[in-house]
Design a protein around this motif. Structure first.
Motif, PDB file in Angstrom:
ATOM      1  N   ILE A 184       0.928  -1.286   0.023  1.00 52.18           N
ATOM      2  CA  ILE A 184      -0.097  -0.093   0.045  1.00 52.18           C
ATOM      3  C   ILE A 184       0.755   1.401  -0.026  1.00 52.18           C
ATOM      4  CG2 ILE A 184      -1.957  -1.259   1.188  1.00 52.18           C
ATOM      5  CD1 ILE A 184      -1.446   0.389   3.619  1.00 52.18           C
ATOM      6  N   GLU A 185       2.108   1.184   0.694  1.00 49.71           N
ATOM      7  CA  GLU A 185       2.994   2.346   0.555  1.00 49.71           C
ATOM      8  C   GLU A 185       3.264   2.556  -0.939  1.00 49.71           C
ATOM      9  OE1 GLU A 185       7.415   3.958   1.912  1.00 49.71           O
ATOM     10  OE2 GLU A 185       6.473   2.283   2.918  1.00 49.71           O
ATOM     11  N   ARG A 186       3.417   1.634  -1.638  1.00 50.98           N
ATOM     12  CA  ARG A 186       4.094   1.617  -3.242  1.00 50.98           C
ATOM     13  C   ARG A 186       2.826   2.205  -3.940  1.00 50.98           C
ATOM     14  NH1 ARG A 186       7.965  -3.577  -3.989  1.00 50.98           N
ATOM     15  NH2 ARG A 186       9.452  -2.989  -2.437  1.00 50.98           N
ATOM     16  N   LYS A 187       1.596   1.517  -3.792  1.00 44.64           N
ATOM     17  CA  LYS A 187       0.588   1.697  -4.688  1.00 44.64           C
ATOM     18  C   LYS A 187      -0.103   2.842  -4.397  1.00 44.64           C
ATOM     19  CE  LYS A 187      -3.821  -0.877  -5.958  1.00 44.64           C
ATOM     20  NZ  LYS A 187      -4.710   0.272  -5.572  1.00 44.64           N
ATOM     21  N   THR A 188       0.046   3.470  -3.364  1.00 41.08           N
ATOM     22  CA  THR A 188      -1.189   4.433  -3.035  1.00 41.08           C
ATOM     23  C   THR A 188      -0.403   5.539  -2.136  1.00 41.08           C
ATOM     24  OG1 THR A 188      -3.172   3.128  -2.748  1.00 41.08           O
ATOM     25  CG2 THR A 188      -3.302   5.179  -1.556  1.00 41.08           C
TER      26      THR A 188
END
Length: 213
Positions: free
Chosen positions: A170-174
């Motif tokens: 989720i850090e990478r995606k959002t």
């Protein structure tokens, strides 16, 4: 205490959002009738406009919002929109914001190409800021977001996903993109390095909390 509404939160930057929306359509203007139809259809339901709002909040410490901030806010929303269009194809989604997705209203081929067009226009707009730090931040983040999308696809049916792997995803995606929105606004408003890094870090934590919710 009663939670603040989105309208109350956006009040400090609300007056600048219409300029961002107008710039988005300017950037994406095309004589291609099909592309124009798809773009206007997609952007008629603009969602929360969270990413442009964060760019503006990152810049709101300055007295006047520079045009480069409006341009960057528009570019980052266009980039985000490209990822949404591609996401809907991957997920075979039929609805987004209570409207048929581009891939279901037209077809996946049209959706892929319009998503690519948006991605290209976002990059061009970022380069038009002529700010090396903003350009570098965007290009790095674009790669991180794409990597996050691939990671999410890889783990799609993994019901044993560990918490650490979930947070990485989720850090990478959002979160990375939300952090870059705040960081870019701060850079373009000539905030100190300490302020820029603090806003970026806040963006990471905010983005992860947002995705969890």
């Amino acid at each position: 205490k009663t939670a603040l509404s989105l309208e109350e939160i956006y009040r400090p930057i609300q007056s600048a959002l219409p300029a961002v929306e107008e710039r988005i359509l300017d950037i994406l203007a095309t004589p291609n009738e099909l592309s124009d139809e798809v773009i206007r259809y997609f952007f008629k339901s603009k969602g929360k406009f969270l990413r442009p709002a964060l760019v503006l909040f990152g810049a709101s410490f300055s007295r006047e919002i520079p045009d480069s901030v409006i341009l960057t806010a528009a570019a980052l929303e266009i980039f985000h929109s490209a990822t949404l269009i591609h996401d809907d194809i991957i997920d075979s989604a039929y609805l987004r914001r209570n409207l048929p997705t581009v891939n279901s209203k037209w077809n996946p081929q049209v959706a892929v190409l319009v998503g690519d067009y948006l991605h290209d226009k976002a990059i061009n707009a970022i380069f038009d800021t002529r700010n090396e730090r903003v350009i570098a931040a965007f290009l790095k983040t674009a790669g991180i977001v794409c990597d996050g999308e691939i990671l999410e696809l890889k783990e799609k049916n993994n019901f044993n996903l560990k918490e650490e792997a979930y947070f990485t995803n989720i850090e990478r995606k959002t979160a990375a993109l939300l952090a870059t929105c705040l960081e870019s606004g701060a850079i373009l408003s000539d905030l100190s390095m300490e302020q820029v890094l603090a806003l970026r870090q806040f963006g990471i934590y905010f983005g992860m909390a947002f995705q969890i919710m």
